[in-house]
Write an enzyme that holds these catalytic residues in place. Sequence first.
Site, PDB file in Angstrom:
ATOM      1  N   ASP A   1     -10.931  -9.317   7.032  1.00 16.19           N
ATOM      2  CA  ASP A   1     -12.310  -9.271   6.539  1.00 16.19           C
ATOM      3  C   ASP A   1     -12.893 -10.680   6.453  1.00 16.19           C
ATOM      4  O   ASP A   1     -14.067 -10.906   6.769  1.00 16.19           O
ATOM      5  CB  ASP A   1     -12.374  -8.608   5.153  1.00 16.19           C
ATOM      6  CG  ASP A   1     -12.640  -7.108   5.266  1.00 16.19           C
ATOM      7  OD1 ASP A   1     -12.312  -6.544   6.326  1.00 16.19           O
ATOM      8  OD2 ASP A   1     -13.174  -6.514   4.311  1.00 16.19           O
TER       9      ASP A   1
ATOM     10  N   ASP B   1      -5.209  -7.222   5.660  1.00 18.03           N
ATOM     11  CA  ASP B   1      -6.440  -6.574   5.200  1.00 18.03           C
ATOM     12  C   ASP B   1      -7.451  -7.642   4.762  1.00 18.03           C
ATOM     13  O   ASP B   1      -8.625  -7.643   5.161  1.00 18.03           O
ATOM     14  CB  ASP B   1      -6.083  -5.652   4.020  1.00 18.03           C
ATOM     15  CG  ASP B   1      -7.190  -4.682   3.673  1.00 18.03           C
ATOM     16  OD1 ASP B   1      -8.247  -4.724   4.333  1.00 18.03           O
ATOM     17  OD2 ASP B   1      -7.009  -3.889   2.739  1.00 18.03           O
TER      18      ASP B   1
ATOM     19  N   LYS C   1       4.121 -15.457   2.652  1.00 19.99           N
ATOM     20  CA  LYS C   1       4.134 -16.232   1.399  1.00 19.99           C
ATOM     21  C   LYS C   1       5.609 -16.488   1.072  1.00 19.99           C
ATOM     22  O   LYS C   1       6.126 -16.100   0.015  1.00 19.99           O
ATOM     23  CB  LYS C   1       3.406 -15.422   0.302  1.00 19.99           C
ATOM     24  CG  LYS C   1       3.145 -16.173  -0.981  1.00 19.99           C
ATOM     25  CD  LYS C   1       2.091 -17.253  -0.853  1.00 19.99           C
ATOM     26  CE  LYS C   1       1.938 -17.987  -2.181  1.00 19.99           C
ATOM     27  NZ  LYS C   1       1.173 -19.251  -2.035  1.00 19.99           N
TER      28      LYS C   1
ATOM     29  N   ASP D   1      -2.121 -18.570   1.902  1.00 22.57           N
ATOM     30  CA  ASP D   1      -3.222 -19.304   1.262  1.00 22.57           C
ATOM     31  C   ASP D   1      -3.756 -20.381   2.203  1.00 22.57           C
ATOM     32  O   ASP D   1      -4.966 -20.588   2.323  1.00 22.57           O
ATOM     33  CB  ASP D   1      -2.805 -19.876  -0.106  1.00 22.57           C
ATOM     34  CG  ASP D   1      -1.366 -20.360  -0.146  1.00 22.57           C
ATOM     35  OD1 ASP D   1      -0.661 -20.255   0.869  1.00 22.57           O
ATOM     36  OD2 ASP D   1      -0.939 -20.854  -1.211  1.00 22.57           O
TER      37      ASP D   1
ATOM     38  N   TYR E   1       0.811  -1.214   0.000  1.00 17.44           N
ATOM     39  CA  TYR E   1       0.000   0.000   0.000  1.00 17.44           C
ATOM     40  C   TYR E   1       0.847   1.268   0.000  1.00 17.44           C
ATOM     41  O   TYR E   1       0.372   2.344  -0.341  1.00 17.44           O
ATOM     42  CB  TYR E   1      -0.966   0.021   1.202  1.00 17.44           C
ATOM     43  CG  TYR E   1      -1.999  -1.086   1.187  1.00 17.44           C
ATOM     44  CD1 TYR E   1      -2.025  -2.044   0.178  1.00 17.44           C
ATOM     45  CD2 TYR E   1      -2.947  -1.181   2.177  1.00 17.44           C
ATOM     46  CE1 TYR E   1      -2.956  -3.062   0.166  1.00 17.44           C
ATOM     47  CE2 TYR E   1      -3.892  -2.200   2.177  1.00 17.44           C
ATOM     48  CZ  TYR E   1      -3.882  -3.139   1.165  1.00 17.44           C
ATOM     49  OH  TYR E   1      -4.810  -4.145   1.160  1.00 17.44           O
TER      50      TYR E   1
END
Length: 371
Positions: free
Chosen positions: A251, A247, A191, A223, A141
């Site tokens: 959610d 993020d 990852k 994942d 970001y």
Amino acid sequence: MTRHVVVLPGDGIGVEVTQAAITVLKSVAQQFGVTVETEEHLAGGASIDECGLPITDEALQACKKADAVFLGAVGGPKWDDFPKDQRPEIALLRLRKELGLYTNLRPVTVFEPLLEASSLKPEVIRGTDILIVRELTGGLYFGVPKYCKQVGSEEVAVDTMQYSTSEIDRIARVAFEAAALRRGKVTSVDKANILATSQLWRKTVSSVSQDFSGIEIEHMLVDNCAMQIVRNPKQFDVILTENTFGDILSDEASMLTGSLGMLPSASLGTRGGLYEPVHGTAPDIAGKNLANPLAAIGSVALMLRYTFKMVEAAQAIEAAIQSVLDDGLRSADIAANGGNVLGTDAMAREVLSRARRTCATSQRPTNIPAA
Ligand code: NAD
């Protein structure tokens, strides 16, 4: 004793849930001997409309001087087509960067009375209690270069994922310290089989873990983590992860609780803090007194706990939220099996009256922080 809080209601239901949460904050803090003074500023779409900017320098300066900041939510369809550097979300990114808020804490608690409100089976989610620790000022970001440009016959876009050892080290320490106060386990999510930033992440987190010998550390690929959150969420205590993964995973985890309207958050830096519900401005229900205020009210409980060190006051609010749910009171989003459906204002009043009762029965305000 007085505490100064800057309030940024923002847009849509942000305005409604902010009013509810600040009413609870002021009243409960007062019961514990602390006066909360508030100063309101525009942010997001409201600020764009009034001042031409997602957030003004004046508002940012006020936030920097405050003991804590509360934000409702920003954005909405009206501003969706604005250029990306003038969109409402810029307010959030500037606040995080300029206040140095590198830690985002998102507790995910499944309340027993809301088991049926989740789309997952009750036996899978019952007892889930996760703290997601998300790095907030690094990664994709904020990394540069970041651009979209014409290359030959097509457009090419680039974002940059960048982390340094010091950025990873400081957020890892937050996670280990939090785990020490909970069930003593950190799951670090990355990852590392593909990304260089994740390889540095894993190496640095492993190194920090040496300083916390009593805490169990496990590393999990993002994942797999996304899958494990819905398969067996009870395996997690503290989830530590970088900005983008956090993020998305937070959610996803919100759905364990039944509604985005249940999730509070705290963003912390070296001082103060920014407190906000995880949800957005919910344009579909804005202005209808339908918004669930519990995430926002839970966020002021986090403010009392983390910035004002008023643990008993925070507990009074959290107990009041639990009591409202135990009594079958519901906002529309969590009323899966009927129950007594209340609007935003009425839910907030119910929380407040219960919190006041708890305050009244507690012996005396023992948790007023030192000046
Ligand atoms: P959203 O969180 O606003 O809404 C998603 C769904 O959840 C909607 O159906 C909404 O009605 C429901 N919902 C959310 N909060 C609720 C609550 N408290 N009570 C009851 N129902 C609730 O997400 P979205 O629709 O993707 O985004 C809408 C706008 O909000 C967009 O402009 C987006 O950019 C913005 N947004 C802002 C923030 C923020 O300010 N932190 C976060 C996310 C989205």
